[in-house]
Design an enzyme around this catalytic site. Structure first.
Site, PDB file in Angstrom:
ATOM      1  N   CYS A 134       0.836  -1.194   0.000  1.00 24.88           N
ATOM      2  CA  CYS A 134       0.000   0.000   0.000  1.00 24.88           C
ATOM      3  C   CYS A 134       0.879   1.256   0.000  1.00 24.88           C
ATOM      4  O   CYS A 134       2.075   1.203   0.265  1.00 24.88           O
ATOM      5  CB  CYS A 134      -0.904   0.002   1.225  1.00 24.88           C
ATOM      6  SG  CYS A 134      -1.868  -1.508   1.413  1.00 24.88           S
ATOM      7  N   TRP A 167      -3.874  -1.840  -1.360  1.00 25.41           N
ATOM      8  CA  TRP A 167      -4.039  -3.138  -1.990  1.00 25.41           C
ATOM      9  C   TRP A 167      -4.474  -4.070  -0.885  1.00 25.41           C
ATOM     10  O   TRP A 167      -3.755  -4.278   0.076  1.00 25.41           O
ATOM     11  CB  TRP A 167      -2.759  -3.630  -2.654  1.00 25.41           C
ATOM     12  CG  TRP A 167      -3.041  -4.844  -3.467  1.00 25.41           C
ATOM     13  CD1 TRP A 167      -3.008  -6.131  -3.067  1.00 25.41           C
ATOM     14  CD2 TRP A 167      -3.461  -4.859  -4.830  1.00 25.41           C
ATOM     15  NE1 TRP A 167      -3.373  -6.968  -4.079  1.00 25.41           N
ATOM     16  CE2 TRP A 167      -3.656  -6.206  -5.188  1.00 25.41           C
ATOM     17  CE3 TRP A 167      -3.695  -3.870  -5.779  1.00 25.41           C
ATOM     18  CZ2 TRP A 167      -4.073  -6.582  -6.462  1.00 25.41           C
ATOM     19  CZ3 TRP A 167      -4.099  -4.257  -7.041  1.00 25.41           C
ATOM     20  CH2 TRP A 167      -4.290  -5.595  -7.371  1.00 25.41           C
ATOM     21  N   ARG A 212       1.321   1.219  -6.072  1.00 23.11           N
ATOM     22  CA  ARG A 212       1.467   0.362  -4.897  1.00 23.11           C
ATOM     23  C   ARG A 212       0.142  -0.239  -4.438  1.00 23.11           C
ATOM     24  O   ARG A 212       0.120  -1.133  -3.597  1.00 23.11           O
ATOM     25  CB  ARG A 212       2.076   1.176  -3.747  1.00 23.11           C
ATOM     26  CG  ARG A 212       3.420   1.776  -4.061  1.00 23.11           C
ATOM     27  CD  ARG A 212       3.880   2.685  -2.931  1.00 23.11           C
ATOM     28  NE  ARG A 212       4.184   1.915  -1.744  1.00 23.11           N
ATOM     29  CZ  ARG A 212       5.395   1.482  -1.406  1.00 23.11           C
ATOM     30  NH1 ARG A 212       6.417   1.720  -2.211  1.00 23.11           N
ATOM     31  NH2 ARG A 212       5.593   0.795  -0.298  1.00 23.11           N
ATOM     32  N   GLU A 260      18.858 -21.223  -7.876  1.00 20.98           N
ATOM     33  CA  GLU A 260      18.640 -19.772  -7.948  1.00 20.98           C
ATOM     34  C   GLU A 260      19.831 -19.012  -7.377  1.00 20.98           C
ATOM     35  O   GLU A 260      20.236 -17.980  -7.918  1.00 20.98           O
ATOM     36  CB  GLU A 260      17.348 -19.416  -7.220  1.00 20.98           C
ATOM     37  CG  GLU A 260      17.108 -17.924  -7.009  1.00 20.98           C
ATOM     38  CD  GLU A 260      16.945 -17.123  -8.282  1.00 20.98           C
ATOM     39  OE1 GLU A 260      16.902 -15.882  -8.182  1.00 20.98           O
ATOM     40  OE2 GLU A 260      16.859 -17.709  -9.382  1.00 20.98           O
ATOM     41  N   GLU A 264      24.845 -14.159 -12.595  1.00 22.12           N
ATOM     42  CA  GLU A 264      24.249 -13.009 -13.274  1.00 22.12           C
ATOM     43  C   GLU A 264      24.960 -11.697 -12.973  1.00 22.12           C
ATOM     44  O   GLU A 264      25.191 -10.889 -13.873  1.00 22.12           O
ATOM     45  CB  GLU A 264      22.777 -12.858 -12.852  1.00 22.12           C
ATOM     46  CG  GLU A 264      21.815 -13.812 -13.508  1.00 22.12           C
ATOM     47  CD  GLU A 264      20.394 -13.570 -13.051  1.00 22.12           C
ATOM     48  OE1 GLU A 264      19.511 -13.493 -13.919  1.00 22.12           O
ATOM     49  OE2 GLU A 264      20.159 -13.461 -11.837  1.00 22.12           O
ATOM     50  N   GLY A 275       1.572  -3.053   5.180  1.00 23.18           N
ATOM     51  CA  GLY A 275       2.163  -4.252   5.760  1.00 23.18           C
ATOM     52  C   GLY A 275       1.116  -5.146   6.383  1.00 23.18           C
ATOM     53  O   GLY A 275      -0.076  -5.045   6.068  1.00 23.18           O
ATOM     54  N   HIS A 296      27.989 -38.069  -7.791  1.00 19.53           N
ATOM     55  CA  HIS A 296      27.804 -38.559  -9.152  1.00 19.53           C
ATOM     56  C   HIS A 296      28.487 -37.651 -10.175  1.00 19.53           C
ATOM     57  O   HIS A 296      28.068 -37.600 -11.334  1.00 19.53           O
ATOM     58  CB  HIS A 296      26.315 -38.697  -9.472  1.00 19.53           C
ATOM     59  CG  HIS A 296      25.619 -39.729  -8.646  1.00 19.53           C
ATOM     60  ND1 HIS A 296      25.731 -41.078  -8.887  1.00 19.53           N
ATOM     61  CD2 HIS A 296      24.836 -39.605  -7.554  1.00 19.53           C
ATOM     62  CE1 HIS A 296      25.028 -41.749  -7.997  1.00 19.53           C
ATOM     63  NE2 HIS A 296      24.472 -40.875  -7.165  1.00 19.53           N
TER      64      HIS A 296
END
Length: 606
Positions: free
Chosen positions: A2, A74, A27, A478, A485, A99, A501
């Site tokens: 928000c 929101w 937002r 990730e 990256e 929040g 392996h």
């Protein structure tokens, strides 16, 4: 996520509040409202829907007050209705909030037992009542707010306006951002500099745990221990800039720190935190689906990989997970009773869009998990599931990744309930576990100093391995991707059981091995892999919790200890240290963190 604004002005502030909210509408835009002091009395104006609805009400109900707060929402707790719109108020105080207050249920029951009457379904209203009780007990506004903050669990930003106090606004932040704007005889408060740009170019960003008392003469800031402290103002580009790093060096680290707020917002959209239940996904009947296909690229693919574990374990639904560039040419036969989920931050990723069209051509329904509602993928899907992460400027995805995980987790819980593989009690337990994620993420961010020191040595290596089991395996992938990256260090992620392996041949005294190992049902198996690394002189960086640290009995180069948490939520929280490790390593190496070489934010060509 928000948006908040507060103004102590020299002229009527209502139109200025709306101007600030327009800049914050990205937002949240399912309701909006303001509160101003009219001749010393609190006067609210709220409206459901877009900000223009509030503007229409304001034209019909002019406000002349020179002090006010505003909010664009929101929805998390409670439907997006006018009664749930902010500001929330009592007879003594109005508050706007960004929040989630995790312990609002207990606080609400306590205050209802004391005779307080609630008028909304939100978690925010408990804050207004707590402050009011403090004022009734004789505390000053500052004391009442500080006493209230000590009772709140969660990640939040708050702004308060008080009955009869024309020269006072109080703000506080824990996890969610909040900034002070300095004027001449005026003062401002906002979620970010975007909101404050029209009014001032002198901004002070509150640090985590800070609170602030604003008067027209200035601002008095207090740290988490209520000790008065100075924070250095910065000069921004005023109303001319598009995006602002705040008090962060790069957009990437700013977005890493936004994750408790973003994930809280996303979870609140897909989970009913009041009822401890997952919201049903419109237009998808999981009870009729026999197989699920997930397709994505890059970081979004790893989010889908985590979701494979969730859907199979919670909903007992078989899942195929594919890299979109492979899926589109593999000519996989797809069941008409299956569902395809495509994941893309931009909603424009070429390979993912082609995969969507292939699956649709096979007669499958398509659900799209995207950050851009107006994107091509969102428009062509049968069901669009927004991740609600807000603008992500850094090319290496951080908050979009964890927001994707949040959506997928919520949908997996809804699928499990629809398929009868979990009962109401199990559903409630899962929802409550995920409701704690913003707080757990906030605690994970406290490791940043330790991670930064560790990154000095990691910046000197040429290769790195990441290991994990279960849902920690995709997080290992990730983590390795993030390091590649932005630091350009060669890194590989492996399932820990695959170590012997092949990859074990790479282990020597120069090889750092990042092991992601929460203390879960596969922890002991991961420990045996760590012992294999240690026996060959590998440099172990262990990411675990207190129990894991004590049980590992491994001589690690560094151990990052996260709070204990349910196994289901670990991917969202353990993502933070691997992001920070990559970020600080790249900073020490001097690379362009926000715009790494050869990479684009959205890959719209094959």
């Amino acid at each position: 996520m928000c948006g908040i604004i507060g103004i102590l002005g020299l002229t009527p502030v209502a139109p200025l509040l709306v101007d600030g909210l327009k800049r914050l509408e990205y937002r949240g835009y399912d309701s909006a409202g303001i509160a101003v002091l009219e001749e010393g009395h609190l006067d609210r104006l709220r409206a459901e829907g877009k900000l223009r609805n509030l503007e229409a009400k304001l034209r019909a109900n002019r406000k002349t007050g020179r002090s006010g707060i505003g909010h664009t929402r929101w929805a998390t707790h409670g439907a997006p209705t006018e009664r749930n719109a902010h500001p929330h108020a009592t007879e003594r105080v109005a508050v706007v909030h960004n929040g989630i207050i995790e312990n609002f249920r207990e606080l609400r029951l306590e205050m209802e037992a004391a005779g307080r009457v609630f008028s909304s379904d939100t978690d925010t209203e408990v804050v207004a009542h707590l402050v009011t009780l403090g004022l009734i007990d004789g505390l000053s506004p500052k004391e009442a707010v500080q006493a209230t903050l000590k009772r709140l669990t969660g990640a939040f930003a708050l702004a308060f306006l008080f009955e009869g106090e024309d020269d006072l606004v109080i703000g506080a932040r824990r996890g969610s951002p909040l900034a002070i704007g300095w004027g001449s005889g005026e003062m401002f408060l906002g979620s970010d500099a975007i909101a404050l740009g029209p009014f001032t170019d002198e901004i002070t960003y509150l640090e985590d745990g800070d609170s602030v008392v604003l008067t027209r003469a200035g601002a008095t800031i207090f740290d988490a221990d209520d000790v008065e402290i100075a924070r250095t103002p910065t000069t921004t580009a005023g109303s001319t800039y598009i995006a602002d790093k705040g008090n962060h060096r790069h957009f990437m680290v700013k977005e890493i720190h936004e994750q408790p707020e973003v994930v809280g917002r996303t979870l609140g959209h897909y989970l009913d935190l009041v009822a401890s239940a997952a919201k049903a996904v419109d237009d998808i009947d999981f009870s009729r689906i026999d197989r699920l296909s997930i397709t994505a690229c890059g970081t979004a693919y790893y989010a889908g990989f985590v979701a494979k574990y969730w859907f199979e374990r919670i909903a007992r639904l078989p899942v195929d997970i594919d890299i979109a560039s492979e899926f589109r040419y593999r000519e996989q036969p797809l069941s008409k009773d299956g569902l395809s989920i495509v994941i893309s931050q931009s909603g424009e990723t070429a390979d993912t869009l082609a995969s969507l069209r292939y699956a649709k051509g096979q007669g499958q329904r398509i659900a799209a998990i995207v950050n851009v509602r107006e994107s091509t993928i969102a428009r062509e899907a049968d069901v669009m599931l927004p991740i609600l992460a807000g603008p992500e400027i850094g090319v290496a995805s951080t908050k979009a990744f964890t927001a994707q995980l949040a959506v997928l987790a919520a949908v997996a819980i809804a699928a499990g309930r629809a398929r009868g593989t979990i009962d109401a009690a199990e559903e409630a337990l899962l929802v409550r576990s995920f409701s704690e994620v913003p707080r757990l993420m906030h605690e994970a961010l406290r490791l940043e100093g330790q991670i930064e020191a560790l990154a000095r040595d990691l910046a000197k290596v040429k290769h790195c391995l990441y290991l994990g089991r279960g849902t920690s395996y995709p997080i290992a992938l990730e983590g390795a991707l993030k390091l590649k990256e932005i630091s350009y260090i060669h890194a590989e992620g492996y399932a820990a059981g695959e170590l012997k392996h092949g990859p074990i041949a790479l282990i020597d005294e120069e090889m750092p091995v990042v092991v992601i190992a929460p203390y879960d049902r596969v922890f002991e198996k991961t420990v045996s892999n760590m012992q294999e690394v240690a026996a060959r002189g590998g440099r172990i960086i262990l990411i675990t919790d207190r129990k894991g640290s004590e049980a590992a009995a491994i001589d690690a180069v560094e151990t990052l200890i996260l709070p204990e948490m349910p196994a289901a939520v670990t991917p969202l929280v353990y993502a933070i240290p691997v992001q920070l490790l990559a970020y600080h390593t790249a900073v020490f190496m001097g690379t362009d963190v926000d715009q790494p070489r050869n990479l684009a934010k959205s890959v719209t060509v094959e």
